[in-house]
Scaffold this motif. Structure first.
Motif, PDB file in Angstrom:
ATOM      1  N   TYR A 104       0.832  -1.207   0.000  1.00  0.00           N
ATOM      2  CA  TYR A 104       0.000   0.000   0.000  1.00  0.00           C
ATOM      3  C   TYR A 104       0.870   1.262   0.000  1.00  0.00           C
ATOM      4  O   TYR A 104       0.612   2.199  -0.759  1.00  0.00           O
ATOM      5  N   ARG A 105       1.891   1.268   0.838  1.00  0.00           N
ATOM      6  CA  ARG A 105       2.768   2.440   0.949  1.00  0.00           C
ATOM      7  C   ARG A 105       3.457   2.741  -0.378  1.00  0.00           C
ATOM      8  O   ARG A 105       3.543   3.895  -0.810  1.00  0.00           O
ATOM      9  N   CYS A 153       0.851   4.122  -2.931  1.00  0.00           N
ATOM     10  CA  CYS A 153       0.517   5.519  -2.617  1.00  0.00           C
ATOM     11  C   CYS A 153       1.660   6.456  -2.989  1.00  0.00           C
ATOM     12  O   CYS A 153       1.434   7.518  -3.582  1.00  0.00           O
ATOM     13  N   VAL A 166      -2.988  13.989  -0.625  1.00  0.00           N
ATOM     14  CA  VAL A 166      -3.777  12.988   0.107  1.00  0.00           C
ATOM     15  C   VAL A 166      -3.045  11.647   0.119  1.00  0.00           C
ATOM     16  O   VAL A 166      -2.922  10.998   1.164  1.00  0.00           O
ATOM     17  N   ALA A 221       0.092  11.846   2.351  1.00  0.00           N
ATOM     18  CA  ALA A 221      -0.251  11.949   3.769  1.00  0.00           C
ATOM     19  C   ALA A 221      -0.837  10.649   4.319  1.00  0.00           C
ATOM     20  O   ALA A 221      -0.687  10.359   5.501  1.00  0.00           O
ATOM     21  N   CYS A 222      -1.482   9.876   3.466  1.00  0.00           N
ATOM     22  CA  CYS A 222      -2.157   8.647   3.905  1.00  0.00           C
ATOM     23  C   CYS A 222      -1.365   7.381   3.619  1.00  0.00           C
ATOM     24  O   CYS A 222      -1.870   6.276   3.819  1.00  0.00           O
ATOM     25  N   ARG A 223      -0.137   7.512   3.179  1.00  0.00           N
ATOM     26  CA  ARG A 223       0.616   6.331   2.763  1.00  0.00           C
ATOM     27  C   ARG A 223       0.965   5.388   3.903  1.00  0.00           C
ATOM     28  O   ARG A 223       1.283   4.227   3.666  1.00  0.00           O
ATOM     29  N   ASP A 224       0.893   5.854   5.133  1.00  0.00           N
ATOM     30  CA  ASP A 224       1.231   5.006   6.285  1.00  0.00           C
ATOM     31  C   ASP A 224       0.006   4.549   7.069  1.00  0.00           C
ATOM     32  O   ASP A 224       0.141   4.067   8.203  1.00  0.00           O
ATOM     33  N   LEU A 225      -1.177   4.676   6.494  1.00  0.00           N
ATOM     34  CA  LEU A 225      -2.389   4.235   7.189  1.00  0.00           C
ATOM     35  C   LEU A 225      -2.353   2.729   7.446  1.00  0.00           C
ATOM     36  O   LEU A 225      -1.940   1.951   6.586  1.00  0.00           O
ATOM     37  N   ALA A 236     -10.436   3.804   6.821  1.00  0.00           N
ATOM     38  CA  ALA A 236      -9.866   4.967   6.127  1.00  0.00           C
ATOM     39  C   ALA A 236      -9.008   4.512   4.947  1.00  0.00           C
ATOM     40  O   ALA A 236      -9.134   5.033   3.835  1.00  0.00           O
ATOM     41  N   ARG A 237      -8.165   3.547   5.189  1.00  0.00           N
ATOM     42  CA  ARG A 237      -7.311   3.016   4.118  1.00  0.00           C
ATOM     43  C   ARG A 237      -8.157   2.375   3.022  1.00  0.00           C
ATOM     44  O   ARG A 237      -7.893   2.558   1.833  1.00  0.00           O
ATOM     45  N   ILE A 255      -9.626   5.153   0.929  1.00  0.00           N
ATOM     46  CA  ILE A 255      -8.616   5.728   0.030  1.00  0.00           C
ATOM     47  C   ILE A 255      -8.407   4.808  -1.166  1.00  0.00           C
ATOM     48  O   ILE A 255      -8.369   5.251  -2.323  1.00  0.00           O
TER      49      ILE A 255
END
Length: 119
Positions: A2-3, A6, A56, A59-63, A68-69, A72
């Motif tokens: 995921y990271r 993103c 976005v 900022a959300c790459r470490d969810l 929430a993930r 996204i």
């Protein structure tokens, strides 16, 4: 996974932002479409959308895994698949050249990766 997805998509969005702000006509011509002032205008107007997506995603790459993930991932899958669908449509009606299919394939891959990165 995921990271990485993103981060890569955020980098691509920043590149598209810069390209649209600096010379949207060049990007449009890549697909065999004659750039005009209306297309340039729309390209510059769309540029901040790509920058917003980049922020976005970065900022959300470490969810952690969670709603929430998941949201996204679904939003990004719809976004990239939608961009691909418009490209394929424009090719089928003869507006864009074959080059748009290369971009559409890449966009489908990105959208699929986001779907796979869900939970």
């Amino acid at each position: 996974m995921y990271r990485v997805i993103c981060s890569g998509a955020a980098t691509l969005c920043v590149a598209l932002f810069i390209l649209f702000v600096v010379n949207s006509g060049y990007y449009i011509a890549t697909y065999g479409v004659a750039p005009d002032s209306g297309a340039d205008f729309l390209g510059r107007r769309a540029a901040p959308l790509f920058l917003g997506l980049a922020i976005v995603l970065w900022a959300c790459r470490d969810l952690d895994v969670g709603s929430a993930r998941d949201g996204i991932c679904l939003a990004m899958a719809v976004t990239w698949m939608g961009i691909a669908a418009t490209g394929i449509y424009e090719w089928t009606i003869g507006t864009a050249s074959f080059a748009i299919l290369v971009a559409a394939f890449s966009e489908i891959v990105i959208g699929t990766l986001f779907l796979l990165a869900r939970r």
